[in-house]
Design an enzyme around this catalytic site. Structure first.
Site, PDB file in Angstrom:
ATOM      1  N   LYS A 136       0.810  -1.212   0.000  1.00  0.00           N
ATOM      2  CA  LYS A 136       0.000   0.000   0.000  1.00  0.00           C
ATOM      3  C   LYS A 136       0.849   1.271   0.000  1.00  0.00           C
ATOM      4  CE  LYS A 136      -4.334  -1.683   1.981  1.00  0.00           C
ATOM      5  NZ  LYS A 136      -4.059  -3.111   1.876  1.00  0.00           N
ATOM      6  N   GLU A 176      -3.514   6.605   7.691  1.00  0.00           N
ATOM      7  CA  GLU A 176      -4.235   7.559   6.865  1.00  0.00           C
ATOM      8  C   GLU A 176      -5.251   8.323   7.697  1.00  0.00           C
ATOM      9  OE1 GLU A 176      -4.197   5.352   2.511  1.00  0.00           O
ATOM     10  OE2 GLU A 176      -6.006   5.258   3.754  1.00  0.00           O
ATOM     11  N   HIS A 232     -14.942  -3.305   8.445  1.00  0.00           N
ATOM     12  CA  HIS A 232     -14.270  -2.910   7.204  1.00  0.00           C
ATOM     13  C   HIS A 232     -14.424  -3.965   6.111  1.00  0.00           C
ATOM     14  CE1 HIS A 232     -12.548   0.352   9.487  1.00  0.00           C
ATOM     15  NE2 HIS A 232     -12.025  -0.496  10.347  1.00  0.00           N
ATOM     16  N   ARG A 237      -7.169  -8.178  -8.928  1.00  0.00           N
ATOM     17  CA  ARG A 237      -7.877  -9.443  -9.126  1.00  0.00           C
ATOM     18  C   ARG A 237      -9.335  -9.136  -9.433  1.00  0.00           C
ATOM     19  NH1 ARG A 237     -10.811  -9.207  -4.464  1.00  0.00           N
ATOM     20  NH2 ARG A 237      -9.761  -8.418  -2.600  1.00  0.00           N
TER      21      ARG A 237
END
Length: 682
Positions: free
Chosen positions: A116, A200, A235, A295
């Protein structure tokens, strides 16, 4: 085009890939573990090969074994599905080195987008909007803590190699950061083999909107519009829909262009999804790059429904070297589609994963793996076992309508016809979400479930009278079947003294009731319902009966003797009733609930349970004990951490006490209901 492919996955996605391959005349090879020997995906493929033990690390993650099987079976390509090896760059490269086509992006693209922090820097250079955060190499906890303080709370800690909602923690104040970081890193190590994280800024009232992109080996790119995946728990997505409500054409085109820029930046080929966090403000919406999933997504059927495309077919054609089947100008949006993930879990108990046998698995009229108004993609059948080794998803229900309102109505109608008995599941919860004001009127953000919790959890949509009548009618119908087989077993007929009566003891939501049947004949009876209360009179427990209602009940049965409808005081109510032991499952138009019919003989000799024991609420693995033998603990204190399906659950003390015994050790596997430790009352 390929003549044979191996599907390196299991369950629903393996069946999904096999369906398109069969339509295209491509032979398929399945692989399976010990636990999946009799699984549906093994049956639907042309050939199947055993590859190891039940745990993923012993089977579906052993890519060297999978590649060897593919070569031995004459497969030309490997489709990884999603999960397992689908985003493993080493596996993609190993396929190429073995002379096999990996039906997915190049290994270099997986590497670039898999980390990430690296992908954030790459996106910044490609002018893709980023949310404020720290994506660097310094992983010292105190340094990360300082970065979070500088960014400003709330912040989101995310595993750098993560995905699927795992290895992610929301932190709302500074003092909670270090504990959340440690928990996130433990989960990241187990799930992805790396404890590296990024931080973040957590956008207020955020929506999760993603763009489906496709690229081919000839440099062509298209985006197949957006999906809104904002409805989430832990999440992880619960409902997905396309197109995203309240997104205008200008924003759609801007997000599509940004997603294609992201794909171009890494030389992407195949199906991919660029996920954005959308911040909602009074003056409009802004979107920021979150991550790219290299994917096929679980929710790809909603895109197929609104575009009329088969994305697995596109994957196969692109992997075989063909150009994209359509250009951007040829892609249009038709109607609205919504997908509901049906999972084995208990929403009323913090969504704990569940395992067990699908004793009843009844579905509405639908197509499987094909575009239609009602579509169900699954990899299970009645009698199959949902095991603790794999994801808890049972099926995906996808509906399509000309408008969002029509799709919503169709979704609720079809969810009402999904009857699952044998293990906890989220079907009733999904109906509550669909009916909630926030979802109905598209007031969407990732906090929707928390905001609407008052109408989503611990709901009883069916009346006590209906549940009691259904349970009693079900018992009487079974008696009728016995009587028809043995006329001497009848419990009705001539009575010398008074009319016939029969009593049933019922329990609903831990409250006891008595149901008395009178005048039973021709599938009709009178039901008198009373609440049973306990009164302490001079230290003696006295049971008291308090009448609640008397209702005239009629019922009909189907050819199998199952209750198919009820009449309550003349009001007709279609129902379906299934009995599993003492538990009676009642499905009605208004919803679903259970009631227990006590079998007195079954409880003869029952002993009181050990109130000092503490049991595992789910099957899983012991991560750690937070206490030792001899420790004094307070009510609510963390005692143990259990990991199930890559999610950590903390077990808390139900009362004050002293730890007298630990019955397992860290790393041990435990079953649902296993005693973990014992507490002595102080």
């Amino acid at each position: 085009m390929f003549s044979k492919i191996l599907i390196a996955n299991r369950g629903e996605i393996a069946c999904r890939v096999a369906a398109t391959a069969r339509r295209l005349g491509i032979a398929t090879v399945a692989v399976y573990s010990d636990a999946d020997r009799d699984a549906k995906h093994v049956a639907v493929c042309d050939e199947a090969v055993h590859i190891g033990g039940s745990a993923p690390k012993d089977s579906y993650l052993k890519w060297d074994v999978i590649i060897d099987v593919a070569k031995r079976m004459g497969a030309q390509a490997i489709h990884p599905g999603y999960g397992f090896l689908s985003e493993n760059d080493e596996f993609a490269k190993a396929c190429q080195d073995a002379g096999l086509v990996f039906i997915g992006p190049p290994a270099s693209a997986i590497t670039a987008m898999g980390l990430k922090a690296e992908s954030k820097r790459l996106m910044e250079s490609a002018n893709v909007p980023l949310i404020p955060g720290y994506h660097g190499e310094n992983q010292d906890p105190s340094f990360l803590h300082a970065q979070a303080d500088a960014i400003g709370y709330p912040v989101l800690i995310k595993a750098s190699s993560g995905g699927g909602g795992k290895g992610m923690r929301l932190v709302e104040k500074s003092e909670d950061f270090l504990e959340a970081l440690a928990s996130c890193q433990r989960e990241a190590i187990k799930s992805f083999g790396s404890d590296k994280v990024l931080i973040e800024k957590y956008a207020l009232k955020p929506r999760h909107i993603e763009i489906q992109i496709f690229g081919d080996a000839h440099g062509n790119y298209v985006y197949l519009f957006e999906r809104d995946c904002s409805v989430q728990r832990r999440h992880q997505k619960v409902l997905e829909e396309a197109p995203a409500p309240n997104v205008d054409q200008a924003m759609r085109e801007a997000m599509g262009a940004a997603a294609i820029n992201a794909a171009r930046a890494v030389g992407y080929v195949g199906a991919g999804t660029v996920e954005f966090i959308v911040e909602q403000r009074d003056d409009g919406m802004s979107f920021y790059f979150m991550e790219m999933n290299t994917r096929l997504q679980v929710e790809h059927p909603v895109t197929e429904a609104i575009t009329g495309t088969d994305l697995v077919e596109w994957q196969l054609r692109v992997a075989a070297g063909e150009p994209l089947p359509k250009t951007q100008d040829e892609l249009t949006i038709t109607g609205h589609a919504i997908e509901a993930r049906i999972c084995a879990e208990n929403p009323d108990n913090n969504f704990l994963p569940a395992t067990g046998v699908l004793k009843t698995y009844q579905k509405p009229a639908h197509t499987a793996f094909g575009i239609a108004d009602v579509r169900i993609d699954d990899g299970v059948r009645t009698g199959d076992v949902i095991s603790p080794y794999y994801d808890s998803m049972i099926a995906k229900l996808i509906v399509h309508g000309s408008t969002r309102e029509e799709a919503l109505a169709r979704l609720d109608q079809t969810l009402a016809q999904m009857h699952i008995v044998g293990l906890p599941n989220n079907v009733a919860f999904l109906r509550h979400v669909v009916a909630s004001r926030s979802f109905k009127f598209a007031n969407l953000d990732t906090a929707l479930i928390e905001r609407e919790k008052a109408v989503l959890f611990h709901q009883s949509p069916l009346s006590l009278q209906l549940l009691s009548a259904a349970a009693v009618a079900n018992a009487l119908a079974k008696q009728s079947i016995i009587t028809s087989q043995d006329p001497f077993a009848t419990q009705i007929g001539f009575r010398a003294f008074g009319e016939y009566e029969q009593s049933f003891e019922l329990v609903h939501h831990e409250r006891a009731y008595q149901a008395v049947v009178s005048d039973w004949q021709d599938n009709a009876f009178t039901l008198t319902l009373s609440a049973i209360t306990q009164k302490d009179a001079k230290a003696q427990n006295i049971l008291q009966s308090e009448p609640i209602a008397t209702v005239a009940v009629g019922y009909t049965t189907d050819d199998d003797g199952q209750i198919s409808s009820l009449w309550l005081d003349g009001h007709h109510l279609p129902v379906s009733v299934y009995q599993d032991g003492e538990t009676v499952h009642v499905f009605g138009q208004a919803g679903y609930d259970v009631i227990t019919v006590i079998d007195k003989l079954a409880h003869t000799g029952d002993e009181s349970s050990d109130g000092g024991s503490l049991k595992s609420p789910m099957p899983g693995q012991v991560v750690a004990f937070r206490v030792a033998v001899g420790d004094a603990v307070k009510k609510g204190q963390p005692l143990a951490v259990i990991e199930a399906m890559k999610i950590e659950h903390t077990i808390h003390a139900p009362a004050d006490g002293v730890v007298s015994e630990l019955l397992f050790a860290a790393g041990d596997l435990v079953a649902d209901g296993d005693e973990l430790l014992r507490l002595e009352s102080q």
